[in-house]
Scaffold this active site. Structure first.
Site, PDB file in Angstrom:
ATOM      1  N   PHE A 143       0.910  -1.154   0.040  1.00 26.86           N
ATOM      2  CA  PHE A 143       0.059   0.303  -0.263  1.00 26.86           C
ATOM      3  C   PHE A 143       0.890   1.006   0.102  1.00 26.86           C
ATOM      4  O   PHE A 143       1.792   1.739   0.670  1.00 26.86           O
ATOM      5  CB  PHE A 143      -0.681   0.231   1.150  1.00 26.86           C
ATOM      6  CG  PHE A 143      -1.496   1.335   1.349  1.00 26.86           C
ATOM      7  CD1 PHE A 143      -2.781   1.184   0.318  1.00 26.86           C
ATOM      8  CD2 PHE A 143      -1.456   2.552   1.564  1.00 26.86           C
ATOM      9  CE1 PHE A 143      -3.787   2.422   0.392  1.00 26.86           C
ATOM     10  CE2 PHE A 143      -2.394   3.803   1.963  1.00 26.86           C
ATOM     11  CZ  PHE A 143      -3.481   3.626   0.655  1.00 26.86           C
ATOM     12  N   ASP A 228       9.450   2.646   2.452  1.00 22.64           N
ATOM     13  CA  ASP A 228       8.536   3.825   2.852  1.00 22.64           C
ATOM     14  C   ASP A 228       8.517   3.845   3.931  1.00 22.64           C
ATOM     15  O   ASP A 228       7.328   2.938   4.730  1.00 22.64           O
ATOM     16  CB  ASP A 228       7.141   3.102   1.776  1.00 22.64           C
ATOM     17  CG  ASP A 228       5.579   3.851   1.667  1.00 22.64           C
ATOM     18  OD1 ASP A 228       5.573   4.696   3.262  1.00 22.64           O
ATOM     19  OD2 ASP A 228       5.052   3.474   1.446  1.00 22.64           O
ATOM     20  N   LYS A 257       2.617  10.898   7.509  1.00 24.86           N
ATOM     21  CA  LYS A 257       1.498  10.580   8.558  1.00 24.86           C
ATOM     22  C   LYS A 257       1.751  11.080  10.033  1.00 24.86           C
ATOM     23  O   LYS A 257       2.389  12.549  10.158  1.00 24.86           O
ATOM     24  CB  LYS A 257       1.575   8.781   8.671  1.00 24.86           C
ATOM     25  CG  LYS A 257       0.366   8.661   7.415  1.00 24.86           C
ATOM     26  CD  LYS A 257      -0.128   7.271   7.525  1.00 24.86           C
ATOM     27  CE  LYS A 257      -0.970   6.506   6.335  1.00 24.86           C
ATOM     28  NZ  LYS A 257      -0.958   6.200   5.711  1.00 24.86           N
TER      29      LYS A 257
HETATM   30  C1  LIG Z   1      -0.958   6.178   4.486  1.00 23.52           C
HETATM   31  C2  LIG Z   1       0.218   5.574   3.742  1.00 23.52           C
HETATM   32  C3  LIG Z   1       0.640   6.513   2.736  1.00 23.52           C
HETATM   33  C4  LIG Z   1      -0.674   7.176   1.624  1.00 23.52           C
HETATM   34  O1  LIG Z   1      -0.838   8.012   2.741  1.00 23.52           O
HETATM   35  P1  LIG Z   1      -1.547   9.259   2.956  1.00 23.52           P
HETATM   36  O2  LIG Z   1      -0.851  10.171   3.142  1.00 23.52           O
HETATM   37  O3  LIG Z   1      -2.933   8.629   2.746  1.00 23.52           O
HETATM   38  O4  LIG Z   1      -1.692   9.782   0.914  1.00 23.52           O
HETATM   39  C5  LIG Z   1       1.677   6.091   1.881  1.00 23.52           C
HETATM   40  N1  LIG Z   1       2.257   4.686   2.017  1.00 23.52           N
HETATM   41  C6  LIG Z   1       1.630   4.217   3.105  1.00 23.52           C
HETATM   42  C7  LIG Z   1       2.715   2.824   4.088  1.00 23.52           C
HETATM   43  C8  LIG Z   1       0.958   4.390   3.938  1.00 23.52           C
HETATM   44  O5  LIG Z   1       0.478   3.627   5.011  1.00 23.52           O
END
Ligand SMILES: *Cc1c(COP(=O)(O)O)cnc(C)c1O
Length: 398
Positions: A143, A228, A257
């Site tokens: 994700f 990520d 986040k």
């Molecule tokens: C939440 C998330 C994203 C995307 O972030 P948004 O601020 O919702 O665009 C990308 N990678 C990971 C691992 C995430 O948990």
């Protein structure tokens, strides 16, 4: 404005909002620390923390003060001009990561997009892959966000259906499969993109040693290793960054986040100059990226993380929490796994009925990919609150 009931708010939201989410039926109308209150005055413990954005708890007083102070100075400059918060914030991020350069954006999705562009341009400019042939390897069940190029890397049918055509240049390998990664690398491969723990997929941890070996394989083939850490970064898993569990220092970090202190969206790509140096004026940007308001909030959040040793707190509280969760007797639970305060409880079947019971007992959590409930409370949760939460969880799940 008249005060609406939870039911009225839910109806209005569903009537006027696009149905791209299916929220649990709890309305947030006030929150502080670990606690959330609904319009009727009912209290809940937030055990999801907006997917780790709330590592500091809701409305951390010092972060809110930093926000208020900055509101009285300047909130937005755009990148047409300099502002006095961006530089110090980027320096702090470099100190945290040991890297030398930052590219600021707003959401996690934008930071992932930025990392993909970084990898492609580095591939062309530095590795000399002909433009248009750059490949990026990603992992199954990843994700990384919701944009067209990012869902082009996804194998989640819900996220893809009806959104084609997809962007080319991506290859996917099973998460944690070293041999598959080795087979997938070609002379056109620019980068390998991985979540050090797959949060959305159900708190999946790669096999021990995989990250390190994958990193070394990437080095051997001159492939960038991109982590990520949008969900795992900034202490959530008991280390500042989840890559540190395996002693890996990725070439590129992607953050979001928690970087915004639970207050504002702010994200970043962090790497050394030999990589992020590929950007030239006009090649990428964002109007709100690096705005002084978000930078002031984020800088304060980073100071608190360091001062209050959040990684240690997450590690110790996580160990305590997981031990207590393992005492719960329920034959439907297959596995409880996690690192720090990112914990997944996997059930034999769809966990939604259990989530309903948790909420009835004042615990906010949500199933991810049907069978796993993720518990990720704010790192500031106290042991008393953890004990109380565990009592409630036990009541709901036994
Ligand atoms: C939440 C998330 C994203 C995307 O972030 P948004 O601020 O919702 O665009 C990308 N990678 C990971 C691992 C995430 O948990």
């Amino acid at each position: 404005m008249e005060k609406l009931s939870s039911q009225q708010i839910i109806e209005t939201t569903e009537k006027y909002g696009a149905h791209n989410y299916k929220p649990k039926e709890v309305v947030f109308s006030q929150a502080g620390g670990v606690e959330v209150t609904n319009p009727e005055g009912r209290l809940f413990y937030d055990m999801l923390s907006a997917y780790s954005a709330h590592n500091f708890g809701h409305r951390h007083p010092e972060i809110i003060q930093a926000l208020k102070d900055q509101l009285d100075l300047v909130t937005l400059s755009s990148r047409a001009f300099y502002n006095d918060m961006l530089g110090p914030w980027m320096k702090k991020l470099c100190d945290f990561t040991g890297k030398s350069m930052v590219l600021p954006m707003n959401t996690g999705t934008e930071a992932v997009e930025t990392a993909l562009k970084t990898a492609r341009r580095w591939g062309n400019f530095v590795k000399k892959v002909p433009d248009g042939r750059q490949e990026i390897i990603c992992c199954e069940n990843n994700f990384h966000g919701r944009s067209i190029s990012i869902i082009s890397m996804s194998n989640d049918e819900n996220a893809r259906e009806g959104f084609g055509p997809f962007a080319p240049g991506f290859k996917s390998v099973p998460y944690g499969d070293y041999a598959a990664l080795e087979r997938a690398i070609t002379p056109d491969t620019c980068a390998f993109l991985i979540e050090p723990i797959q949060g959305e997929a159900g708190v999946l941890i790669p096999p021990g040693g995989f990250m390190k070996k994958a990193y070394e394989l990437c080095k051997k083939h001159n492939v960038l290793f991109i982590a990520d850490e949008v969900q795992t970064g900034f202490a959530r898993t008991g280390t500042m960054f989840a890559c540190q569990h395996e002693g890996v220092e990725p070439d590129i970090y992607i953050f979001g986040k928690a970087l915004g202190g639970g207050v504002l969206p702010i994200s970043a790509v962090v790497a050394n100059e030999d990589i992020l140096g590929v950007f030239t004026p006009g090649s990428h940007g964002s109007t709100f990226g690096g705005n002084p308001l978000a930078c002031a909030v984020s800088l304060k959040a980073l100071e608190i993380l360091e001062r209050d040793d959040y990684p240690k707190q997450a590690k110790e509280k996580g160990e305590y929490f997981i031990k207590k969760l393992r005492e719960i007797k329920n034959g439907d639970i297959i596995e409880i796994r996690g690192r720090g305060l990112l914990i997944g409880v996997e059930f034999k079947e769809n966990a939604a009925p259990y989530v309903k019971k948790l909420i009835e007992n004042g615990i906010l959590a949500k199933e991810t990919h049907d069978c796993t409930i993720r518990f990720a409370p704010p790192i500031i949760i106290t042991y008393e609150q953890l004990d109380d939460a565990c009592e409630r969880i036990k009541k709901a799940l036994e």
